[in-house]
Design an enzyme around this catalytic site. Sequence first.
Site, short mmCIF file in Angstrom:
data_model
loop_
_atom_site.label_atom_id
_atom_site.label_comp_id
_atom_site.label_asym_id
_atom_site.label_seq_id
_atom_site.Cartn_x
_atom_site.Cartn_y
_atom_site.Cartn_z
N HIS A 54 0.83 -1.20 0.00
CA HIS A 54 0.00 0.00 0.00
C HIS A 54 0.87 1.26 0.00
O HIS A 54 2.03 1.23 0.44
CB HIS A 54 -0.93 0.00 1.21
CG HIS A 54 -2.02 -1.03 1.09
ND1 HIS A 54 -3.13 -1.05 1.92
CD2 HIS A 54 -2.17 -2.07 0.21
CE1 HIS A 54 -3.92 -2.06 1.55
NE2 HIS A 54 -3.36 -2.70 0.53
N GLU A 81 0.87 3.94 1.77
CA GLU A 81 1.32 4.46 3.08
C GLU A 81 2.55 3.67 3.56
O GLU A 81 3.52 4.25 4.06
CB GLU A 81 0.21 4.31 4.14
CG GLU A 81 -1.09 4.98 3.79
CD GLU A 81 -2.07 4.07 3.06
OE1 GLU A 81 -1.67 3.40 2.08
OE2 GLU A 81 -3.24 4.03 3.46
N CYS A 140 -5.80 1.44 5.64
CA CYS A 140 -6.36 0.17 6.12
C CYS A 140 -5.74 -0.18 7.47
O CYS A 140 -4.84 0.51 7.95
CB CYS A 140 -6.08 -0.94 5.10
SG CYS A 140 -4.35 -1.47 5.09
N CYS A 184 -1.82 -0.73 7.32
CA CYS A 184 -1.05 0.53 7.21
C CYS A 184 -1.15 1.32 8.51
O CYS A 184 -0.18 1.98 8.91
CB CYS A 184 -1.55 1.35 6.03
SG CYS A 184 -1.09 0.61 4.46
N1 LIG Z 1 -5.26 3.10 2.10
C1 LIG Z 1 -5.01 2.30 1.04
C2 LIG Z 1 -5.95 1.40 0.58
C3 LIG Z 1 -5.66 0.64 -0.53
N2 LIG Z 1 -4.47 0.78 -1.13
C4 LIG Z 1 -4.20 0.03 -2.36
C5 LIG Z 1 -4.25 -1.44 -2.37
C6 LIG Z 1 -4.72 -1.75 -3.78
O1 LIG Z 1 -3.66 -1.62 -4.71
C7 LIG Z 1 -5.72 -0.65 -4.03
C8 LIG Z 1 -7.12 -1.00 -3.62
O2 LIG Z 1 -7.69 -1.76 -4.65
P1 LIG Z 1 -9.26 -1.86 -4.85
O3 LIG Z 1 -9.77 -2.83 -3.82
O4 LIG Z 1 -9.86 -0.49 -4.68
O5 LIG Z 1 -9.41 -2.36 -6.24
O6 LIG Z 1 -5.25 0.43 -3.26
C9 LIG Z 1 -3.54 1.67 -0.67
O7 LIG Z 1 -2.44 1.82 -1.24
N3 LIG Z 1 -3.83 2.40 0.42
ZN LIG Z 2 -3.04 -0.25 3.74
#
Ligand SMILES: Nc1ccn([C@H]2C[C@H](O)[C@@H](COP(=O)(O)O)O2)c(=O)n1
Ligand SMILES: [Zn+2]
Length: 161
Positions: free
Chosen positions: A79, A81, A105, A108
């Site tokens: 992710h 973060e 999440c 993170c």
């Molecule tokens: N705070 C976050 C939440 C999610 N991510 C990333 C992880 C995946 O690459 C994407 C989420 O995919 P989706 O379920 O929307 O198709 O975003 C993050 O970097 N930071």
């Molecule tokens: Zn995360």
Amino acid sequence: MSEKRQDYISWDEYFMGVAKLAGLRSKDPNSQVGSCIVSPDNKILSIGYNGFPRGCSDDVFPWSREGDELDTKYFYVTHSELNAILNYRGGSLEGSKIYVSLFPCNECSKAIIQSGIREIIYDSDKYGDTPAVIASRKMLDAAGVHYRRYIRSGRELKITV
Ligand SMILES: Nc1ccn([C@H]2C[C@H](O)[C@@H](COP(=O)(O)O)O2)c(=O)n1
Ligand SMILES: [Zn+2]
């Protein structure tokens, strides 16, 4: 004598803008997330976006959201973060803040808490009702990490590259 410019961007616009610009580097076809970690005196310390770890090719690992778990991106993607935290090479992140285009999440948030980041400024909260984000808020509240939603100015920042 000229007066100083009046329409310069605010700190919040600047750092959220940098976070969103970083997100444009992501190869994720569905969610491009960017983060920008900032010191208490408004210096940028680190930047990250979501993507696969080093050595895990963007062209080999899966970008799917559904299907066999092992064939989805979720086991593999780092992710934004966490990438921003891991990209930092300067020592301590104690007392810093993180601008992120999507609310962190639970995983993170654990890293945010443990690294000493004290404030989260987020834009989208599109997964706010999911267990991962509910658990995330629970931990942030317990640890006293503040979070606030970025208030969009609505200003369009245009750059030619
Ligand atoms: N705070 C976050 C939440 C999610 N991510 C990333 C992880 C995946 O690459 C994407 C989420 O995919 P989706 O379920 O929307 O198709 O975003 C993050 O970097 N930071
Ligand atoms: Zn995360």
